[in-house]
Design a protein around this motif. Sequence first.
Motif, PDB file in Angstrom:
ATOM      1  N   UNK A 138       0.827  -1.212   0.000  1.00  0.00           N
ATOM      2  CA  UNK A 138       0.000   0.000   0.000  1.00  0.00           C
ATOM      3  C   UNK A 138       0.861   1.261   0.000  1.00  0.00           C
ATOM      4  N   UNK A 139       1.905   1.242   0.826  1.00  0.00           N
ATOM      5  CA  UNK A 139       2.766   2.420   0.949  1.00  0.00           C
ATOM      6  C   UNK A 139       3.915   2.334  -0.041  1.00  0.00           C
ATOM      7  N   UNK A 140       3.686   2.835  -1.240  1.00  0.00           N
ATOM      8  CA  UNK A 140       4.714   2.815  -2.278  1.00  0.00           C
ATOM      9  C   UNK A 140       4.483   3.988  -3.233  1.00  0.00           C
ATOM     10  N   UNK A 141       5.430   4.192  -4.124  1.00  0.00           N
ATOM     11  CA  UNK A 141       5.360   5.360  -5.001  1.00  0.00           C
ATOM     12  C   UNK A 141       4.165   5.316  -5.959  1.00  0.00           C
ATOM     13  N   UNK A 142       3.634   4.143  -6.214  1.00  0.00           N
ATOM     14  CA  UNK A 142       2.442   4.060  -7.067  1.00  0.00           C
ATOM     15  C   UNK A 142       1.249   4.753  -6.409  1.00  0.00           C
ATOM     16  N   UNK A 143       1.241   4.776  -5.092  1.00  0.00           N
ATOM     17  CA  UNK A 143       0.150   5.421  -4.355  1.00  0.00           C
ATOM     18  C   UNK A 143       0.532   6.800  -3.819  1.00  0.00           C
ATOM     19  N   UNK A 144       1.685   7.282  -4.251  1.00  0.00           N
ATOM     20  CA  UNK A 144       2.126   8.616  -3.836  1.00  0.00           C
ATOM     21  C   UNK A 144       1.274   9.670  -4.544  1.00  0.00           C
ATOM     22  N   UNK A 145       0.675  10.577  -3.764  1.00  0.00           N
ATOM     23  CA  UNK A 145      -0.220  11.593  -4.318  1.00  0.00           C
ATOM     24  C   UNK A 145       0.062  12.948  -3.666  1.00  0.00           C
ATOM     25  N   UNK A 146       0.877  13.786  -4.294  1.00  0.00           N
ATOM     26  CA  UNK A 146       1.211  15.091  -3.700  1.00  0.00           C
ATOM     27  C   UNK A 146       0.005  16.015  -3.541  1.00  0.00           C
ATOM     28  N   UNK A 147      -1.077  15.717  -4.280  1.00  0.00           N
ATOM     29  CA  UNK A 147      -2.258  16.583  -4.192  1.00  0.00           C
ATOM     30  C   UNK A 147      -2.972  16.460  -2.852  1.00  0.00           C
ATOM     31  N   UNK A 148      -2.577  15.455  -2.034  1.00  0.00           N
ATOM     32  CA  UNK A 148      -3.120  15.360  -0.681  1.00  0.00           C
ATOM     33  C   UNK A 148      -2.601  16.503   0.193  1.00  0.00           C
ATOM     34  N   UNK A 149      -1.497  17.106  -0.240  1.00  0.00           N
ATOM     35  CA  UNK A 149      -0.877  18.174   0.527  1.00  0.00           C
ATOM     36  C   UNK A 149      -1.338  19.535   0.005  1.00  0.00           C
ATOM     37  N   UNK A 150      -1.437  20.465   0.895  1.00  0.00           N
ATOM     38  CA  UNK A 150      -1.926  21.810   0.542  1.00  0.00           C
ATOM     39  C   UNK A 150      -0.946  22.540  -0.371  1.00  0.00           C
ATOM     40  N   UNK A 151      -1.493  23.279  -1.295  1.00  0.00           N
ATOM     41  CA  UNK A 151      -0.669  24.092  -2.194  1.00  0.00           C
ATOM     42  C   UNK A 151      -0.505  25.511  -1.651  1.00  0.00           C
ATOM     43  N   UNK A 172      14.333  11.670  -2.742  1.00  0.00           N
ATOM     44  CA  UNK A 172      14.267  10.260  -2.335  1.00  0.00           C
ATOM     45  C   UNK A 172      14.591   9.346  -3.516  1.00  0.00           C
ATOM     46  N   UNK A 173      14.093   9.709  -4.700  1.00  0.00           N
ATOM     47  CA  UNK A 173      14.413   8.935  -5.899  1.00  0.00           C
ATOM     48  C   UNK A 173      15.908   8.982  -6.196  1.00  0.00           C
ATOM     49  N   UNK A 174      16.510  10.156  -6.000  1.00  0.00           N
ATOM     50  CA  UNK A 174      17.963  10.261  -6.189  1.00  0.00           C
ATOM     51  C   UNK A 174      18.704   9.348  -5.224  1.00  0.00           C
ATOM     52  N   UNK A 175      18.211   9.284  -3.993  1.00  0.00           N
ATOM     53  CA  UNK A 175      18.805   8.412  -2.982  1.00  0.00           C
ATOM     54  C   UNK A 175      18.736   6.950  -3.424  1.00  0.00           C
ATOM     55  N   UNK A 176      17.582   6.564  -3.979  1.00  0.00           N
ATOM     56  CA  UNK A 176      17.385   5.188  -4.453  1.00  0.00           C
ATOM     57  C   UNK A 176      18.292   4.880  -5.642  1.00  0.00           C
ATOM     58  N   UNK A 177      18.304   5.765  -6.616  1.00  0.00           N
ATOM     59  CA  UNK A 177      19.057   5.530  -7.851  1.00  0.00           C
ATOM     60  C   UNK A 177      20.564   5.528  -7.626  1.00  0.00           C
ATOM     61  N   UNK A 178      21.034   6.298  -6.640  1.00  0.00           N
ATOM     62  CA  UNK A 178      22.470   6.374  -6.356  1.00  0.00           C
ATOM     63  C   UNK A 178      22.872   5.535  -5.146  1.00  0.00           C
ATOM     64  N   UNK A 179      21.994   4.644  -4.731  1.00  0.00           N
ATOM     65  CA  UNK A 179      22.189   3.910  -3.476  1.00  0.00           C
ATOM     66  C   UNK A 179      23.511   3.143  -3.446  1.00  0.00           C
ATOM     67  N   UNK A 180      23.836   2.491  -4.539  1.00  0.00           N
ATOM     68  CA  UNK A 180      25.030   1.639  -4.560  1.00  0.00           C
ATOM     69  C   UNK A 180      26.324   2.442  -4.493  1.00  0.00           C
ATOM     70  N   UNK A 198       5.399   7.169   5.393  1.00  0.00           N
ATOM     71  CA  UNK A 198       4.996   6.782   4.038  1.00  0.00           C
ATOM     72  C   UNK A 198       6.182   6.880   3.082  1.00  0.00           C
ATOM     73  N   UNK A 199       6.922   7.996   3.114  1.00  0.00           N
ATOM     74  CA  UNK A 199       8.064   8.162   2.214  1.00  0.00           C
ATOM     75  C   UNK A 199       9.165   7.162   2.537  1.00  0.00           C
ATOM     76  N   UNK A 200       9.357   6.871   3.830  1.00  0.00           N
ATOM     77  CA  UNK A 200      10.338   5.848   4.225  1.00  0.00           C
ATOM     78  C   UNK A 200       9.974   4.496   3.622  1.00  0.00           C
ATOM     79  N   UNK A 201       8.676   4.167   3.670  1.00  0.00           N
ATOM     80  CA  UNK A 201       8.214   2.894   3.111  1.00  0.00           C
ATOM     81  C   UNK A 201       8.356   2.857   1.591  1.00  0.00           C
ATOM     82  N   UNK A 202       8.125   3.988   0.939  1.00  0.00           N
ATOM     83  CA  UNK A 202       8.308   4.063  -0.516  1.00  0.00           C
ATOM     84  C   UNK A 202       9.749   3.737  -0.891  1.00  0.00           C
ATOM     85  N   UNK A 203      10.692   4.310  -0.145  1.00  0.00           N
ATOM     86  CA  UNK A 203      12.119   4.054  -0.381  1.00  0.00           C
ATOM     87  C   UNK A 203      12.433   2.585  -0.115  1.00  0.00           C
TER      88      UNK A 203
END
Length: 327
Positions: A138-151, A172-180, A198-203
């Motif tokens: 459930x907690x992954x980038x596929x369910x990431x929705x920035x529109x839940x946050x106020x603009x 966070x994506x940069x952290x994942x892609x450069x992890x090695x 949620x973001x921790x779980x996405x990573x």
Amino acid sequence: MIKGYHSDIMKIYERIQSKEKESLQKRKIEISKILPEISNIEKQIGLYSVKISMELLKNKENTEKHLKQLKEKITELRIKKSELLVANNYPMDYLEIKYKCPKCRDTGFIGTKKCSCYKQKLVKLYYKNSDLINILNKNNFENYNPELFSSQRSEEDHRSPRKNIEIIASKSWNFIENFANSTENLLFYGTAGTGKTFMSNCIAKELLDKGYLVIYRTSEMLIQNLRTIRFANDEKLKDLLLNCDLLIIDDLGSEQITDFSKTELFNILNMRLLKQKKMLISTNCELENILKMYSERISSRLLGNFTLFKFFGEDIRIKQNIKSKRF
């Protein structure tokens, strides 16, 4: 890595090898009935291979020339076998071992180095029947929705919660892609319900899918584990916490803070930093509170060796709960 699981992983490789040997034998029996000529060719190849071994033992002057002739005959026979298989609508490698991992040939090792598939099996074995796997569905980038946050930007912050979470997701994506190839550690801080866990779980989900071993612990669970290591001498657990690819410590500051917890927390942080093993820590505490709650040795490492990301805005959990209960 993670010594306690090695024998279990090697049993997995043994089962893979055994299953494929049985499968290959069935394919050979099938071909021997349909194309007996191929079975005869394989027997001839076997005889020539034996002759090559015998020639190598003789060590005569004309051995090299004879060996060349034998190898040429084997090559001709293999070509003939392949042509017969293809002509009868079989794959060219139908009578070859089908490795799950061609790199290590299903042994788990390339020379003395562990193959990448070894770590993937370790991850699957460790997380088998794990609650974390269900959470990550459930907690992954596929369910990431920035529109839940106020603009809307508040007077206190120089960007809106939505813009902030978009920047954090990108980092966070940069952290994942450069992890090695990176030694970066992350510290997520801010009020409850603003997306830290949620973001921790996405990573965690992305890195697990890439075959990295990610260990998730709440701060209270971590202290309990460190107590077990200290007083029960649990080497397997110690190896797990020290050598996993990423250690996630969630909700730092919610644990009961004692001299023991502060000492052991410092030790695990310091040892992983020295080993250049990455960490991701989340906390509801403000940075000022971290300085007050923990020793200087701990706070200096948290604030000096981690990239800091502040989460802010409305409590998304409350917002989603209210929305789901509206009729």
